[in-house]
Write a protein that holds these residues in place. Sequence first.
Motif, PDB file in Angstrom:
ATOM      1  N   ASP A  97      37.567  96.760 117.497  1.00 43.74           N
ATOM      2  CA  ASP A  97      36.264  97.121 118.055  1.00 43.74           C
ATOM      3  C   ASP A  97      35.736  98.417 117.435  1.00 43.74           C
ATOM      4  N   ASN A  98      36.098  98.666 116.196  1.00 37.26           N
ATOM      5  CA  ASN A  98      35.638  99.858 115.499  1.00 37.26           C
ATOM      6  C   ASN A  98      34.582  99.458 114.473  1.00 37.26           C
ATOM      7  N   PRO A  99      33.297  99.604 114.803  1.00 38.68           N
ATOM      8  CA  PRO A  99      32.247  99.171 113.884  1.00 38.68           C
ATOM      9  C   PRO A  99      32.199  99.968 112.584  1.00 38.68           C
ATOM     10  N   ASN A 100      32.805 101.157 112.552  1.00 35.07           N
ATOM     11  CA  ASN A 100      32.867 101.894 111.283  1.00 35.07           C
ATOM     12  C   ASN A 100      33.632 101.081 110.237  1.00 35.07           C
ATOM     13  N   LEU A 101      34.697 100.441 110.677  1.00 34.84           N
ATOM     14  CA  LEU A 101      35.460  99.595 109.763  1.00 34.84           C
ATOM     15  C   LEU A 101      34.623  98.386 109.344  1.00 34.84           C
ATOM     16  N   GLY A 102      33.842  97.870 110.258  1.00 33.65           N
ATOM     17  CA  GLY A 102      32.960  96.752 109.930  1.00 33.65           C
ATOM     18  C   GLY A 102      31.949  97.113 108.854  1.00 33.65           C
ATOM     19  N   GLU A 103      31.394  98.330 108.951  1.00 33.84           N
ATOM     20  CA  GLU A 103      30.433  98.797 107.944  1.00 33.84           C
ATOM     21  C   GLU A 103      31.071  98.805 106.553  1.00 33.84           C
ATOM     22  N   ILE A 104      32.300  99.261 106.490  1.00 32.32           N
ATOM     23  CA  ILE A 104      32.992  99.335 105.199  1.00 32.32           C
ATOM     24  C   ILE A 104      33.250  97.935 104.650  1.00 32.32           C
ATOM     25  N   TYR A 105      33.748  97.042 105.495  1.00 35.16           N
ATOM     26  CA  TYR A 105      34.007  95.686 105.034  1.00 35.16           C
ATOM     27  C   TYR A 105      32.710  94.972 104.643  1.00 35.16           C
ATOM     28  N   LEU A 106      31.630  95.275 105.318  1.00 35.68           N
ATOM     29  CA  LEU A 106      30.328  94.705 104.951  1.00 35.68           C
ATOM     30  C   LEU A 106      29.942  95.166 103.542  1.00 35.68           C
ATOM     31  N   LEU A 107      30.071  96.458 103.271  1.00 40.56           N
ATOM     32  CA  LEU A 107      29.749  96.979 101.944  1.00 40.56           C
ATOM     33  C   LEU A 107      30.691  96.448 100.862  1.00 40.56           C
ATOM     34  N   LYS A 108      31.930  96.148 101.247  1.00 41.65           N
ATOM     35  CA  LYS A 108      32.903  95.605 100.295  1.00 41.65           C
ATOM     36  C   LYS A 108      32.760  94.078 100.168  1.00 41.65           C
ATOM     37  N   LYS A 109      31.768  93.524 100.846  1.00 33.77           N
ATOM     38  CA  LYS A 109      31.465  92.087 100.829  1.00 33.77           C
ATOM     39  C   LYS A 109      32.570  91.209 101.426  1.00 33.77           C
ATOM     40  N   TYR A 111      32.868  89.721 104.426  1.00 35.33           N
ATOM     41  CA  TYR A 111      32.028  89.439 105.592  1.00 35.33           C
ATOM     42  C   TYR A 111      32.820  88.922 106.792  1.00 35.33           C
ATOM     43  N   ALA A 112      33.812  88.110 106.551  1.00 38.42           N
ATOM     44  CA  ALA A 112      34.614  87.590 107.666  1.00 38.42           C
ATOM     45  C   ALA A 112      35.318  88.739 108.384  1.00 38.42           C
ATOM     46  N   ARG A 113      35.868  89.640 107.610  1.00 39.90           N
ATOM     47  CA  ARG A 113      36.562  90.796 108.204  1.00 39.90           C
ATOM     48  C   ARG A 113      35.568  91.714 108.914  1.00 39.90           C
ATOM     49  N   MET A 135      21.256  96.929 118.540  1.00 44.45           N
ATOM     50  CA  MET A 135      20.426  96.496 117.411  1.00 44.45           C
ATOM     51  C   MET A 135      21.172  96.629 116.085  1.00 44.45           C
ATOM     52  N   VAL A 136      21.894  97.733 115.914  1.00 50.42           N
ATOM     53  CA  VAL A 136      22.655  97.936 114.677  1.00 50.42           C
ATOM     54  C   VAL A 136      23.715  96.847 114.524  1.00 50.42           C
ATOM     55  N   LEU A 137      24.423  96.559 115.601  1.00 49.33           N
ATOM     56  CA  LEU A 137      25.461  95.525 115.545  1.00 49.33           C
ATOM     57  C   LEU A 137      24.857  94.152 115.249  1.00 49.33           C
ATOM     58  N   LEU A 138      23.773  93.808 115.933  1.00 45.35           N
ATOM     59  CA  LEU A 138      23.125  92.512 115.700  1.00 45.35           C
ATOM     60  C   LEU A 138      22.641  92.382 114.256  1.00 45.35           C
ATOM     61  N   ASP A 139      22.076  93.446 113.740  1.00 43.75           N
ATOM     62  CA  ASP A 139      21.600  93.444 112.351  1.00 43.75           C
ATOM     63  C   ASP A 139      22.765  93.229 111.383  1.00 43.75           C
ATOM     64  N   ASN A 140      23.861  93.927 111.609  1.00 38.00           N
ATOM     65  CA  ASN A 140      25.021  93.781 110.728  1.00 38.00           C
ATOM     66  C   ASN A 140      25.649  92.393 110.830  1.00 38.00           C
ATOM     67  N   ILE A 141      25.693  91.853 112.036  1.00 41.38           N
ATOM     68  CA  ILE A 141      26.233  90.501 112.225  1.00 41.38           C
ATOM     69  C   ILE A 141      25.356  89.485 111.489  1.00 41.38           C
ATOM     70  N   ALA A 142      24.048  89.627 111.628  1.00 45.81           N
ATOM     71  CA  ALA A 142      23.118  88.729 110.931  1.00 45.81           C
ATOM     72  C   ALA A 142      23.298  88.831 109.417  1.00 45.81           C
ATOM     73  N   LYS A 143      23.488  90.035 108.899  1.00 45.71           N
ATOM     74  CA  LYS A 143      23.708  90.217 107.451  1.00 45.71           C
ATOM     75  C   LYS A 143      24.983  89.511 107.005  1.00 45.71           C
ATOM     76  N   CYS A 144      26.033  89.637 107.801  1.00 52.64           N
ATOM     77  CA  CYS A 144      27.300  88.981 107.452  1.00 52.64           C
ATOM     78  C   CYS A 144      27.122  87.474 107.364  1.00 52.64           C
ATOM     79  N   TYR A 145      26.515  86.893 108.384  1.00 51.06           N
ATOM     80  CA  TYR A 145      26.326  85.448 108.387  1.00 51.06           C
ATOM     81  C   TYR A 145      25.394  85.005 107.265  1.00 51.06           C
ATOM     82  N   ALA A 146      24.346  85.768 107.001  1.00 52.75           N
ATOM     83  CA  ALA A 146      23.419  85.419 105.922  1.00 52.75           C
ATOM     84  C   ALA A 146      24.142  85.435 104.575  1.00 52.75           C
ATOM     85  N   ASN A 147      24.989  86.421 104.365  1.00 54.72           N
ATOM     86  CA  ASN A 147      25.733  86.504 103.110  1.00 54.72           C
ATOM     87  C   ASN A 147      26.799  85.428 102.982  1.00 54.72           C
TER      88      ASN A 147
END
Length: 161
Positions: A97-109, A111-113, A135-147
Amino acid sequence: MQGYYEKAFEYYAKDIIIQQKKIKYQNDRIFATSRLAELYLTSGDTITAIKYFNQSAIYSRPYDESKYYNLRGTVNFLQGNLDSALYYFKFVNASEDNPNLGEIYLLKKNYARALQYFLKPLVAAKKANKIYYNMVLLDNIAKCYANQNNLTLAQKYATEL
């Protein structure tokens, strides 16, 4: 709006001067330098923000290890050192439940992680009515699924914004 930022900078700068004279109130010093760093970051001055995040990390090291690692992770993240940021953020909260880690994995592409670190805190953010965080979480989740080319789920989360 500009006047509010100027006043905020002025007050936090004064607070830091006051806190430097009061050695026993280390938490206040950590708070003041962290808030000043966030203000600089919000105003677009990343270099000065990093300076104050580093200063806050130094203040927090002997008193609050978790805060120290979070601040060091933030500095590395802002500098684009994703692997180092990941290293520090894992000390803060190794759970999913640490979204900071999610941000990093998003940038590293990865997406599942990244989704693992965005979906769990979304439930708590909705329950606590934390609108901006939600809103930030929803936006990041949408980006992951879109990618991942899962446009149905991307749209579902994007429209919740």
